[in-house]
Design a protein around this motif. Structure first.
Motif, PDB file in Angstrom:
ATOM      1  N   ALA A 172       0.831  -1.204   0.000  1.00 30.34           N
ATOM      2  CA  ALA A 172       0.000   0.000   0.000  1.00 30.34           C
ATOM      3  C   ALA A 172       0.865   1.253   0.000  1.00 30.34           C
ATOM      4  CB  ALA A 172      -0.935  -0.012   1.207  1.00 30.34           C
ATOM      5  N   GLY A 173       1.880   1.278   0.858  1.00 34.77           N
ATOM      6  CA  GLY A 173       2.723   2.465   0.955  1.00 34.77           C
ATOM      7  C   GLY A 173       3.556   2.699  -0.289  1.00 34.77           C
ATOM      8  N   ILE A 174       4.171   1.642  -0.813  1.00 37.70           N
ATOM      9  CA  ILE A 174       5.024   1.784  -1.993  1.00 37.70           C
ATOM     10  C   ILE A 174       4.205   2.209  -3.205  1.00 37.70           C
ATOM     11  CG2 ILE A 174       6.450   0.510  -3.642  1.00 37.70           C
ATOM     12  CD1 ILE A 174       7.911   1.190  -1.105  1.00 37.70           C
ATOM     13  N   GLU A 175       3.069   1.567  -3.432  1.00 37.65           N
ATOM     14  CA  GLU A 175       2.255   1.905  -4.599  1.00 37.65           C
ATOM     15  C   GLU A 175       1.678   3.310  -4.482  1.00 37.65           C
ATOM     16  OE1 GLU A 175       0.727  -2.091  -6.722  1.00 37.65           O
ATOM     17  OE2 GLU A 175      -0.585  -1.313  -5.164  1.00 37.65           O
ATOM     18  N   ALA A 176       1.211   3.684  -3.286  1.00 37.32           N
ATOM     19  CA  ALA A 176       0.668   5.025  -3.108  1.00 37.32           C
ATOM     20  C   ALA A 176       1.749   6.082  -3.331  1.00 37.32           C
ATOM     21  CB  ALA A 176       0.065   5.170  -1.708  1.00 37.32           C
ATOM     22  N   LEU A 177       2.917   5.870  -2.754  1.00 38.16           N
ATOM     23  CA  LEU A 177       4.031   6.805  -2.922  1.00 38.16           C
ATOM     24  C   LEU A 177       4.417   6.944  -4.396  1.00 38.16           C
ATOM     25  CD1 LEU A 177       6.541   8.421  -1.817  1.00 38.16           C
ATOM     26  CD2 LEU A 177       7.709   6.205  -1.716  1.00 38.16           C
ATOM     27  N   ALA A 178       4.610   5.809  -5.084  1.00 44.45           N
ATOM     28  CA  ALA A 178       5.067   5.843  -6.471  1.00 44.45           C
ATOM     29  C   ALA A 178       4.030   6.466  -7.397  1.00 44.45           C
ATOM     30  CB  ALA A 178       5.409   4.426  -6.926  1.00 44.45           C
ATOM     31  N   GLU A 179       2.758   6.119  -7.213  1.00 45.43           N
ATOM     32  CA  GLU A 179       1.708   6.641  -8.085  1.00 45.43           C
ATOM     33  C   GLU A 179       1.500   8.140  -7.865  1.00 45.43           C
ATOM     34  OE1 GLU A 179       0.077   5.358 -10.521  1.00 45.43           O
ATOM     35  OE2 GLU A 179       0.251   3.185 -10.342  1.00 45.43           O
ATOM     36  N   MET A 180       1.531   8.588  -6.610  1.00 49.72           N
ATOM     37  CA  MET A 180       1.314  10.002  -6.348  1.00 49.72           C
ATOM     38  C   MET A 180       2.491  10.840  -6.840  1.00 49.72           C
ATOM     39  SD  MET A 180      -1.667   9.903  -5.221  1.00 49.72           S
ATOM     40  CE  MET A 180      -1.824  11.657  -5.001  1.00 49.72           C
ATOM     41  N   GLU A 181       3.706  10.340  -6.698  1.00 51.71           N
ATOM     42  CA  GLU A 181       4.864  11.075  -7.219  1.00 51.71           C
ATOM     43  C   GLU A 181       4.796  11.155  -8.743  1.00 51.71           C
ATOM     44  OE1 GLU A 181       8.857  11.757  -8.839  1.00 51.71           O
ATOM     45  OE2 GLU A 181       7.610   9.970  -9.092  1.00 51.71           O
ATOM     46  N   ASP A 182       4.390  10.069  -9.364  1.00 47.61           N
ATOM     47  CA  ASP A 182       4.256  10.049 -10.821  1.00 47.61           C
ATOM     48  C   ASP A 182       3.202  11.063 -11.278  1.00 47.61           C
ATOM     49  OD1 ASP A 182       5.055   8.964 -13.300  1.00 47.61           O
ATOM     50  OD2 ASP A 182       3.280   7.702 -13.367  1.00 47.61           O
ATOM     51  N   MET A 183       2.087  11.143 -10.536  1.00 46.36           N
ATOM     52  CA  MET A 183       1.020  12.080 -10.885  1.00 46.36           C
ATOM     53  C   MET A 183       1.492  13.532 -10.742  1.00 46.36           C
ATOM     54  SD  MET A 183      -2.581  12.868  -8.938  1.00 46.36           S
ATOM     55  CE  MET A 183      -1.675  13.763  -7.671  1.00 46.36           C
ATOM     56  N   THR A 184       2.153  13.858  -9.638  1.00 49.12           N
ATOM     57  CA  THR A 184       2.564  15.249  -9.427  1.00 49.12           C
ATOM     58  C   THR A 184       3.654  15.663 -10.416  1.00 49.12           C
ATOM     59  OG1 THR A 184       4.069  14.481  -7.699  1.00 49.12           O
ATOM     60  CG2 THR A 184       1.944  15.315  -6.987  1.00 49.12           C
ATOM     61  N   ARG A 185       4.539  14.737 -10.750  1.00 50.66           N
ATOM     62  CA  ARG A 185       5.573  15.054 -11.746  1.00 50.66           C
ATOM     63  C   ARG A 185       4.916  15.388 -13.090  1.00 50.66           C
ATOM     64  NH1 ARG A 185      10.937  14.452 -11.647  1.00 50.66           N
ATOM     65  NH2 ARG A 185      10.778  13.391  -9.639  1.00 50.66           N
ATOM     66  N   SER A 186       3.836  14.687 -13.413  1.00 48.71           N
ATOM     67  CA  SER A 186       3.095  14.979 -14.634  1.00 48.71           C
ATOM     68  C   SER A 186       2.383  16.327 -14.534  1.00 48.71           C
ATOM     69  CB  SER A 186       2.089  13.861 -14.915  1.00 48.71           C
ATOM     70  OG  SER A 186       1.281  14.151 -16.026  1.00 48.71           O
ATOM     71  N   ALA A 187       1.892  16.640 -13.321  1.00 48.14           N
ATOM     72  CA  ALA A 187       1.141  17.886 -13.132  1.00 48.14           C
ATOM     73  C   ALA A 187       2.026  19.118 -13.191  1.00 48.14           C
ATOM     74  CB  ALA A 187       0.403  17.851 -11.799  1.00 48.14           C
ATOM     75  N   LEU A 188       3.310  18.964 -12.889  1.00 50.94           N
ATOM     76  CA  LEU A 188       4.199  20.126 -12.810  1.00 50.94           C
ATOM     77  C   LEU A 188       4.368  20.849 -14.146  1.00 50.94           C
ATOM     78  CD1 LEU A 188       7.097  19.187 -10.367  1.00 50.94           C
ATOM     79  CD2 LEU A 188       5.082  20.592  -9.956  1.00 50.94           C
ATOM     80  N   ARG A 189       4.011  20.219 -15.253  1.00 51.71           N
ATOM     81  CA  ARG A 189       4.105  20.910 -16.543  1.00 51.71           C
ATOM     82  C   ARG A 189       3.175  22.118 -16.584  1.00 51.71           C
ATOM     83  NH1 ARG A 189       1.846  16.375 -20.550  1.00 51.71           N
ATOM     84  NH2 ARG A 189       2.879  15.057 -18.985  1.00 51.71           N
ATOM     85  N   TYR A 190       2.152  22.116 -15.713  1.00 55.16           N
ATOM     86  CA  TYR A 190       1.209  23.239 -15.666  1.00 55.16           C
ATOM     87  C   TYR A 190       1.574  24.240 -14.567  1.00 55.16           C
ATOM     88  CZ  TYR A 190      -1.332  19.654 -18.234  1.00 55.16           C
ATOM     89  OH  TYR A 190      -1.684  18.676 -19.131  1.00 55.16           O
ATOM     90  N   TYR A 191       2.702  24.028 -13.907  1.00 59.55           N
ATOM     91  CA  TYR A 191       3.135  24.913 -12.818  1.00 59.55           C
ATOM     92  C   TYR A 191       4.525  25.452 -13.149  1.00 59.55           C
ATOM     93  CZ  TYR A 191      -0.681  23.002  -9.978  1.00 59.55           C
ATOM     94  OH  TYR A 191      -1.908  22.629  -9.489  1.00 59.55           O
ATOM     95  N   PRO A 192       4.617  26.480 -13.978  1.00 60.83           N
ATOM     96  CA  PRO A 192       5.945  27.020 -14.334  1.00 60.83           C
ATOM     97  C   PRO A 192       6.676  27.599 -13.127  1.00 60.83           C
ATOM     98  CG  PRO A 192       4.181  28.471 -15.117  1.00 60.83           C
ATOM     99  CD  PRO A 192       3.524  27.207 -14.659  1.00 60.83           C
ATOM    100  N   GLU A 193       5.939  27.888 -12.052  1.00 66.77           N
ATOM    101  CA  GLU A 193       6.581  28.449 -10.865  1.00 66.77           C
ATOM    102  C   GLU A 193       7.366  27.380 -10.082  1.00 66.77           C
ATOM    103  OE1 GLU A 193       2.333  30.104 -11.285  1.00 66.77           O
ATOM    104  OE2 GLU A 193       3.352  28.151 -11.317  1.00 66.77           O
ATOM    105  N   LEU A 194       7.090  26.096 -10.356  1.00 69.70           N
ATOM    106  CA  LEU A 194       7.681  25.023  -9.567  1.00 69.70           C
ATOM    107  C   LEU A 194       8.657  24.204 -10.400  1.00 69.70           C
ATOM    108  CD1 LEU A 194       4.465  23.751  -7.724  1.00 69.70           C
ATOM    109  CD2 LEU A 194       6.103  25.484  -6.967  1.00 69.70           C
ATOM    110  N   ASN A 195       9.612  23.631  -9.688  1.00 68.04           N
ATOM    111  CA  ASN A 195      10.616  22.769 -10.300  1.00 68.04           C
ATOM    112  C   ASN A 195      10.494  21.382  -9.676  1.00 68.04           C
ATOM    113  OD1 ASN A 195      13.396  21.453 -10.508  1.00 68.04           O
ATOM    114  ND2 ASN A 195      13.662  23.266 -11.798  1.00 68.04           N
ATOM    115  N   PRO A 196      10.678  20.292 -10.445  1.00 65.92           N
ATOM    116  CA  PRO A 196      10.593  18.956  -9.847  1.00 65.92           C
ATOM    117  C   PRO A 196      11.514  18.769  -8.648  1.00 65.92           C
ATOM    118  CG  PRO A 196      10.611  18.797 -12.237  1.00 65.92           C
ATOM    119  CD  PRO A 196      10.853  20.241 -11.908  1.00 65.92           C
TER     120      PRO A 196
END
Length: 441
Positions: A172-196
């Protein structure tokens, strides 16, 4: 002959599959099946990480009970106590007075809840990850933290908003961590103010390895993949405190974080405290291999249990071993138990449950995974594909299988949805404020 009344307590993996099989094998003149659960749906928990990450719709990771259990009576409510001596259960519906249900056979399968520890601040700031509501909340919360970080000029506030802590290195912890990090890394393309590199993902695990269900080399591979994604992996480390969001670890490190996800194990449902069934030192109902409840050497007549809340001997291992609390065992136990109840009602002998654990699969985000099935080890894309294929085949009903495959297919052509719907958690707030009585001048 009067039909036997079979009460199924809980509609998780065990309850749903058992009730479905019982309703198909027993005619209305033989038995009446009543299913009681606080929720009108069964949650397919292996899909929670993908639902949280937006890979599938949250609605498609749950199975409506009334649609699937058309030959059963579904009662949406909580079982408050069971007195097996009189074969009576008390049920508190969503609305209305408590009702008592008498039964001839009972299946006790309320499942499990998060196993927490008395860590200061955990109750106030921790987020669980066992229900569809928690998955939706975590998704909205994480995306909301990106908006907070993008809007603030305060570096300290930004670091706090972009620090995500996951406690527990199981599936549960590994999958939740990996999936959420993958999602936010994808979302950062819409946040020019933020860096990975502004994001900090921390995994805290008390033991020296992750994914204990697979061999150590597969766990080590998983850690290597997470480290390549610049995650902070703390093995042999415990969460000591998180008062006011200040995370303090047993290795002496401390830092503020707005997101603390607790996935460090489960324990049997506290509902079992209000029953007269025998239990072991871990709070599980003691069972025979036939899935009949047993007190010492004495079988408790007409009582059955399986899944996370039951101590079921594993006949494929050395004496004294018990089946692991996995969906794989739960589904197979449910079918075996339903067949045994049918046998008992028809005057036949029950058959012991025996299944050698086939292995485990885990997703580490899009196109990444680990799998160990019947001794065969896979990594990367093949493991990720097996993870999806296996769980698609396991989720109940053709309706849900089609919808999940449709979600995955659309994801190949359309970008992932990364919008937060935080108003879902308090939908009346704006209306309440707008409808406040106006004080006369």
């Amino acid at each position: 002959m009067n039909p036997k009344r079979i009460l199924v307590v809980g509609a998780g993996h065990v309850g749903l599959y058992a009730a479905l099989r019982l309703s198909k094998k027993l005619g209305p003149r033989e038995a009446e099946v009543i299913v009681v659960d606080p929720q009108p749906h069964m949650t397919y928990q292996p899909f929670l990480p993908e639902a949280a990450a937006g890979s599938i719709s949250p609605r498609h990771s749950v199975v409506p009970l009334r649609r699937e259990l058309r030959r059963c009576t579904v009662v949406v409510g909580a079982v408050t106590w069971i007195d097996h001596a009189t074969k009576t259960a008390s049920v508190q519906p969503i609305v209305g007075p408590t009702r008592e249900i008498r039964y001839d056979q009972v299946v006790v399968a309320p499942g499990s809840v998060s196993r927490t520890l008395p860590i200061p601040g955990l109750h106030e700031h921790g987020i669980g990850f066992k229900t569809i509501g928690e998955a939706i909340y975590l998704r909205n919360h994480v995306l909301d933290r990106l908006d907070v970080a993008a809007a603030t000029p305060d570096p300290a506030l930004r670091r706090r908003a972009l620090t995500f802590v996951f406690v527990g290195g199981g599936y549960a912890g590994i999958e939740a961590l990996a999936e959420m990090e993958d999602m936010t890394r994808s979302a950062l393309r819409y946040y020019p103010e933020l860096n990975p590199d502004d994001m900090r993902w921390v995994l805290v695990e008390a033991t020296q390895r992750v994914l204990p269900e697979v061999d150590p080399d597969m766990g080590a591979y998983t850690v290597q993949q997470l480290l390549r994604r610049k995650m902070d992996i703390r093995l042999g480390t415990r969460l000591e405190s998180c008062v006011d969001g200040l995370v303090q670890l047993s290795d002496g490190d401390s830092f503020p974080a707005d997101t603390i996800v607790w996935t460090a194990g489960v324990k049997p449902s506290p509902m079992l405290d209000a029953t007269d069934f025998p239990r072991d030192e871990r709070g599980r109902i003691t069972c025979q291999p036939t899935l009949q409840v047993v007190a010492g050497d004495q079988v408790v007549a007409d009582a059955w249990s399986a899944g996370d809340c039951a101590a079921v001997p594993d006949l494929t291992k050395e004496p004294g071993s018990y089946c692991s609390p996995s969906a794989q065992h739960a589904v197979r136990q449910a079918n075996r138990m339903a067949d045994n109840i049918v046998n008992v009602i028809r005057g036949l002998e029950p058959v012991p449950y025996q299944h050698r654990h086939a292995g485990s699969v885990a997703s580490l985000g899009l196109y990444q995974g680990v799998a160990q099935v019947y001794g065969i080890k896979m990594k990367g894309l093949p493991a990720w594909f097996m993870h999806r294929t296996y769980h698609m085949s396991r989720i109940p009903s053709l309706n849900r299988k089609v919808r999940v495959v449709a979600d995955w297919t659309l994801a190949f052509f359309l970008k992932r949805e990364v919008v937060a719907l935080g108003q879902l958690h308090d939908p009346r707030e704006e209306f309440v404020e707008a409808s406040q009585p106006v004080s006369p001048r």
